[in-house]
Design an enzyme around this catalytic site. Structure first.
Site, PDB file in Angstrom:
ATOM      1  N   LYS A  86       0.852  -1.194   0.000  1.00  0.00           N
ATOM      2  CA  LYS A  86       0.000   0.000   0.000  1.00  0.00           C
ATOM      3  C   LYS A  86       0.882   1.236   0.000  1.00  0.00           C
ATOM      4  O   LYS A  86       1.233   1.796   1.039  1.00  0.00           O
ATOM      5  CB  LYS A  86      -0.926  -0.004   1.216  1.00  0.00           C
ATOM      6  CG  LYS A  86      -2.116   0.941   1.059  1.00  0.00           C
ATOM      7  CD  LYS A  86      -3.029   0.483  -0.077  1.00  0.00           C
ATOM      8  CE  LYS A  86      -4.213   1.392  -0.262  1.00  0.00           C
ATOM      9  NZ  LYS A  86      -5.027   1.024  -1.424  1.00  0.00           N
ATOM     10  N   SER A  98      -8.565  -0.450  -5.129  1.00  0.00           N
ATOM     11  CA  SER A  98      -8.817  -0.124  -3.730  1.00  0.00           C
ATOM     12  C   SER A  98     -10.314   0.069  -3.509  1.00  0.00           C
ATOM     13  O   SER A  98     -11.087  -0.865  -3.681  1.00  0.00           O
ATOM     14  CB  SER A  98      -8.005   1.098  -3.309  1.00  0.00           C
ATOM     15  OG  SER A  98      -7.722   1.044  -1.922  1.00  0.00           O
TER      16      SER A  98
END
Length: 586
Positions: free
Chosen positions: A191, A386
């Protein structure tokens, strides 16, 4: 006296601005009144496609279209929906003899380019010609143009063919100079959306994932050109890797171009192809105008409907607009199609890098409820990553293009500590009282305490657990497996189908057909949702917003994207599900 003249001047200026806006309104009214006039297409015409503006999912509802002043140039703005529909229409239009791909910049994502490219490949089945021409071929436009029967360029033009690259701007050095510490709370080794704020270069994990998905996109790019131009893929890799094309003649030598022509020579060829005398002008119609050509309205009168719910842009709470996803607006659209008995199936078109975790969950809930009563098929655009993947994962099945960017299953939160900036740079200090230990949690004038950081980390952990559970349920996988391919890692559509995040490769039309088939429909009409925001209704707001954007773009040029990235980062609040950064390939 000075004050008097100041007030007089302000009054005159105000009257002038009001008068000017009234003129714009009157022009808009006239434009709206004449907007339904059909476009006449002469026999032996050429459909001219020049894509010089970013391609949105839908053509904006703008009564000022066709006008060009003060930054408004929406005649260039045509949505992917109308581009695909117009190419399909031209395939069977006897008045259209072929397509002319004129100089285009292709300021769109790879998946959008892929959809247009595939529509052109389908057009060629009609036996009609496609001719491409440009003075400058970017890699994206060449990928599109490579499907043409003939690809030409100006003899002194520029041909770019050197491979893909991805670059990230890191802000930590600037933040250090300002005395700003970005406090990061995240879940996911990959991430990397927050990396620019606390690192000065890419992490090893991020470099690994970028190499993987960029390599996947590049491989698909070379494979497409290889098939269209009948040039070995390994040879194409070698040409780009060693930059063997340094002038237009090299591009012809390596069979990526069919010839070099000046514009007048190219126009002479088009006249010959359409049977027009050299002394006369070519009969042509621009793809934007062709939307209103007679017979282009192919709406079905069937009472059975397949709804396309467009969810494009960053995900946030509220209503959003045509270029962003507001959880309220999209949720309302999903409820509307769910409760409408005429709507038998739903296609959720997702083109989003993600955004607010909470807003994503609100939309996910509506997708879940809709799936219980009618089929829901997802069609992914350039991005469905996401939060964009979160709202998609509950669907019955998911379609993506090979070069769609998806995955990025991870969570993060970011809170600036401005203490040093306030104290050392501005000389400001703060003091106060509070009724509880955590009453001022989130105060940016001081660093987080260990206990506060733990609270935020637990919130992010719960968000990630919720995310992976939702994906596991929607994709019929174990949560442990989703965690193994999650951790914020980004995948292409080609990669995602192999690991089970995507079901099939295909475009929005494939998704519509799949939805209709699942609903057992033979005759149906396709209806878009939600209703687009009319620029006429919000003329004042639209005018001021677009004018500000145009002025900033004019000053910053190519650096505008960096300004926009920083502005968006500052405006974000709450836990985020979003892509690491924008992927731009020229």
């Amino acid at each position: 006296m000075k004050q008097f003249f100041k007030f007089v001047f302000a009054t005159i200026l105000g009257l002038f601005i009001t008068f000017f806006l009234l003129i714009i309104v009157l022009v808009a009214i006239v434009a709206t009144a004449t907007s339904d006039k059909p476009t006449d297409v002469a026999s032996n015409s050429v459909l001219r496609i020049a894509l010089t503006a970013p391609i949105n999912e839908r053509t904006p509802d703008n009564p000022l279209a066709g006008l060009s002043f003060l930054g408004f140039d929406d005649n260039k703005v045509i949505g992917l929906n109308d581009i695909l529909a117009n190419i399909k229409k031209a395939k069977t239009d006897n008045n259209i003899k072929g397509i002319f791909l004129d100089e285009s910049y292709m300021m769109s994502g790879q998946a959008t380019t892929e959809e247009v490219r595939n529509a052109l490949i389908d057009f060629k089945k009609s036996g009609k010609f496609i001719v491409a021409y440009s003075e400058i071929y970017t890699q994206s436009f060449y990928y599109l143009a490579s499907v043409a029967d003939k690809v030409y360029m100006n003899p002194k033009g520029i041909f770019e063919f050197h491979g893909f690259s991805s670059q990230v701007m890191f802000y930590k050095g600037a933040l250090d100079k300002l005395g700003i510490d970005m406090q990061i709370i995240k879940v996911g080794t990959f991430k990397s959306a927050v990396e620019p704020f606390f690192l000065t270069k890419m992490s090893d994990a991020n470099r690994l994932q970028v190499n993987a998905y960029l390599g996947s996109m590049y491989d698909h790019f070379l494979s497409g050109i290889s098939a269209s131009r009948h040039v070995n893929k390994d040879s194409l890799f070698n040409i780009a890797n060693n930059m063997l094309i340094q002038n237009p003649e090299d591009a012809v030598k390596y069979k990526l171009l069919d010839g070099l022509k000046y514009k007048d020579e190219l126009l002479d060829e088009l006249k010959q192809r359409t049977g027009v005398d050299k002394k006369k002008n070519i009969k042509s119609v621009n793809i934007g105008d062709y939307t209103k050509a007679n017979g282009n309205d192919d709406k079905d009168t069937s009472s059975n409907r397949v709804a396309i719910v467009y969810a494009a842009g960053e995900i946030n709470g509220g209503d959003g607009d045509d270029n962003s996803i507001g959880s309220e607006k999209i949720s309302k659209a999903l409820r509307q199609v769910r409760l409408d008995d005429k709507v038998k199936a739903v296609v959720l078109r997702v083109n989003s890098p993600g955004g607010s975790s909470l807003a994503s969950d609100v939309i996910w809930r509506e997708v879940m409820l809709t799936k219980k009563v009618k089929p829901v098929i997802v069609s992914m655009g350039d991005y469905a990553a996401s939060g964009g993947y979160y709202i998609a994962c509950a669907a019955d099945s998911i379609y993506a293009e090979p070069n769609t960017i998806t995955g990025s299953i991870g969570i993060f939160a970011m809170l600036p500590n401005l203490q040093k900036f306030f104290n050392d740079k501005l000389g400001l200090t703060f003091d106060g009282v509070k009724t509880g230990k955590f009453a001022d949690l989130g105060d940016v004038s001081r660093p987080l305490t260990p206990e506060e950081r733990l609270i935020l980390q637990n919130q992010v952990n719960r968000g990630y657990d919720t995310f992976t559970k939702a994906v596991a349920a929607g994709r019929h996988k174990s949560q442990a497996y989703i965690n193994s391919i999650g951790q914020g890692r980004v995948w292409t559509g080609n990669q995602a189908i192999k690991i089970g995040l995507v079901d099939k490769l295909g475009n929005i039309n494939d998704a519509v057909k799949s939805a209709a088939k699942k609903a057992k429909l033979k005759d149906y009409s396709v209806v878009p949702y939600p209703e687009q925001t009319s620029k006429f209704k919000n003329l004042g707001k639209t005018f001021s917003v677009e004018m500000r954007a145009q002025m900033v773009k004019a000053e910053l040029g190519d650096n505008y994207k960096y300004y926009n990235q920083v502005k968006e980062a500052v405006q974000r609040s709450g836990v985020q599900m979003r892509m690491p950064y924008e992927v731009v390939i020229k």
